[in-house]
Design an enzyme around this catalytic site. Structure first.
Site, PDB file in Angstrom:
ATOM      1  N   GLU A 243       0.869  -1.173   0.000  1.00 11.43           N
ATOM      2  CA  GLU A 243       0.000   0.000   0.000  1.00 11.43           C
ATOM      3  C   GLU A 243       0.909   1.227   0.000  1.00 11.43           C
ATOM      4  O   GLU A 243       1.566   1.528   0.998  1.00 11.43           O
ATOM      5  CB  GLU A 243      -0.903  -0.015   1.236  1.00 11.43           C
ATOM      6  CG  GLU A 243      -1.917   1.109   1.281  1.00 11.43           C
ATOM      7  CD  GLU A 243      -2.756   1.055   2.545  1.00 11.43           C
ATOM      8  OE1 GLU A 243      -3.062   2.124   3.084  1.00 11.43           O
ATOM      9  OE2 GLU A 243      -3.084  -0.063   2.993  1.00 11.43           O
ATOM     10  N   CYS A 277      -1.624   9.454   2.188  1.00 10.62           N
ATOM     11  CA  CYS A 277      -1.292   8.960   0.849  1.00 10.62           C
ATOM     12  C   CYS A 277      -2.368   9.330  -0.163  1.00 10.62           C
ATOM     13  O   CYS A 277      -2.107   9.374  -1.368  1.00 10.62           O
ATOM     14  CB  CYS A 277      -1.063   7.458   0.877  1.00 10.62           C
ATOM     15  SG  CYS A 277      -2.401   6.510   1.626  1.00 10.62           S
TER      16      CYS A 277
END
Length: 487
Positions: A243, A277
């Site tokens: 991720e 993110c």
């Protein structure tokens, strides 16, 4: 004590390390790194504990995981304050992080049963049964921006599936990790089921390269994720879930409520000091009077964002970045864009030496011929003015990343046109692009991940399917296959 191995807290045998509050440079944690020998011991402990943990059954494992949820509830104030002190995030925000950790328990239990439970059907060939089994021993590498919530999103589903875990947190947030694991201990987790090894690059390398790992779940930078992907090439028996980051676009088209649009832009670009993110890095605004009005309102709003220490009262919207080095990196990124022709509409500034405190920045990069495809991990938003919707979508897709994207538009047709053409794992309409649901998968494509979406789909990479055809007794078929005789 720094490390938790086989149910025991112990000091590290490596070099001294500290953790500081990035808002004031105060040292809040001291310890020593784990050596390769200690990493070996942690993996061995996880291996030794794994089968008994699996054989406890889902209900037995869930009972202990729910006890951990009770520990989170009972200690949520301390955990939120620890996250705030170690990351610099405001207290209001870290309280929401702890709430997400608590909510993850129920979501993960639901996901386990929906995604990886057991199903049985009678067929002419026998009873067809689908089960799922754990991979075994998995490593979880945690990030600094959500040092509780994001590793929790790997650890909880991994444990529910029957895996055991070796947890290596970010070297920037060791105190949060220590507190988290202590709560697992208080919840009654058997020795060896979760193990904590603290350290820097050498500790991480020792764990990632350990031959006895069955999987590795990583949240962090694209650079480190790509190195792990290369390292795991040629090891098809190991599961790798990555991720990573994103250079995320947000397009504004035909929005009547400018104030609401500006609010969603602020929430998309500047929450967590831009250290999510999914944060918007590139903003595309139509040319013309309506776009001019929105940009003017945005400039005004960015200038008014309150920045301050984690415990400031009244509470700020933005706290500190994770470190002074991170703050200086954002100043350098802004200077690079200015050198390429970008014009700062709101200058990002390092507010105080020795801290990670910065003011938010907004820079018009419309005149930059080739915009660097970089994830500037902080509160710096790049503005591009466009005249054609297709051009805006084309520019939005000009990235090797593919995590989040969004459009603020009054027309559903515009949204569906955008949705069909944009390449990202998270695509939002008239919502901040930092908003994601734990009841949905979370992940991206391209340099943002390796097709192992987390959140509700984390269950998928925590177990593998086992298909069986079963009968209660051995029996002959009604007729034998041609060419066979049992006489």
């Amino acid at each position: 004590m720094t490390h938790f191995i086989k149910g025991q807290w112990q000091a590290g045998k490596g070099h001294d390390v500290t953790s500081s509050n990035p808002a004031n440079s105060e040292i809040i944690w001291r310890g020593q790194t784990a050596t390769a020998e200690q990493v070996n011991a942690a993996v061995d402990a996880a291996r030794e504990a794994q089968f008994d943990w699996f054989m406890l059954g889902f209900d037995g494992r869930l009972k202990i995981v729910e006890a951990y949820r009770s520990q989170l509830e009972a200690n949520k104030a301390e955990l939120a304050e620890t996250i705030a002190q170690e990351t610099g995030k405001p207290q209001w925000e870290t309280a929401t992080e702890v709430a997400a950790m608590i909510g993850k328990i129920g979501l993960s239990a639901t996901a386990y049963n929906k995604r990886t439970g057991t199903e049985a059907n009678d067929t002419p060939a026998g009873r067809a049964v689908l089960r799922h089994k754990p991979h075994g021993v998995v490593a979880v590498f945690g990030p600094y921006n959500f040092p509780g919530h994001l590793p929790n999103g790997h650890i909880v589903p991994a444990l529910l599936a029957g895996n055991t875990v070796v947890f290596k947190p970010s070297e920037l947030t060791p105190k949060v990790a220590e507190l988290m694991v202590s709560l697992w201990e208080k919840a009654g987790l058997p020795a060896g089921v979760i193990n904590l090894v603290q350290g820097e690059v050498d500790t991480g390398k020792a764990l990632a390269s350990h031959p006895q790992l069955d999987g590795l779940f990583f949240t962090g930078s694209s650079r480190t994720g790509h190195l792990l992907h290369q390292q795991y090439a040629g090891h098809p028996g190991k599961i790798l879930a990555l991720e990573m980051g994103g250079n995320n676009p947000l397009i504004i088209k035909g929005v009547a409520d400018i104030k609401a649009a500006v609010h969603d832009i602020l929430q998309s670009a500047y929450i967590s000091s831009g250290q999510r993110c999914t944060c918007a890095r590139r903003l595309y605004v139509e040319q013309g009077e309506q776009g001019d009005a929105l940009v003017a309102k945005l400039v005004e709003a960015v200038k008014q964002i309150k920045v301050g220490p984690w415990n400031a009262q009244p509470q700020p919207f933005m706290g500190s970045m994770i470190s002074e080095a991170a703050a200086k990196g954002m100043v350098a990124a802004q200077a690079n864009l200015q050198n390429l022709g970008g014009v700062s509409l709101v200058e990002l500034s390092h507010l105080q030496a020795g801290t990670g405190l910065v003011s938010p920045g907004l820079i018009d990069v419309t005149a930059v011929g080739e915009l660097p495809d970089e994830e500037y991990f902080g509160p710096l938003l790049q503005l591009v003015r466009y005249s054609d919707f297709d051009q805006a979508i084309k520019l939005a897709n000009q990235t090797r990343y593919g995590l989040s994207a969004g459009i603020l538009a009054d027309s559903r047709d515009d949204y569906e046109y955008f949705l069909a053409r944009i390449r990202a794992g998270i695509v939002n309409w008239n919502k901040q692009i930092t908003g994601a649901s734990g009841a949905a998968p979370f992940g991206g494509v391209g340099a943002s991940g390796n097709h192992r979406a987390s959140a509700f789909y984390a269950a998928d990479y925590c177990a593998y399917p086992v298909a069986s055809v079963e009968a209660d007794a051995v029996s002959l078929p009604a007729s034998l296959s041609p060419g066979l005789s049992l006489e």
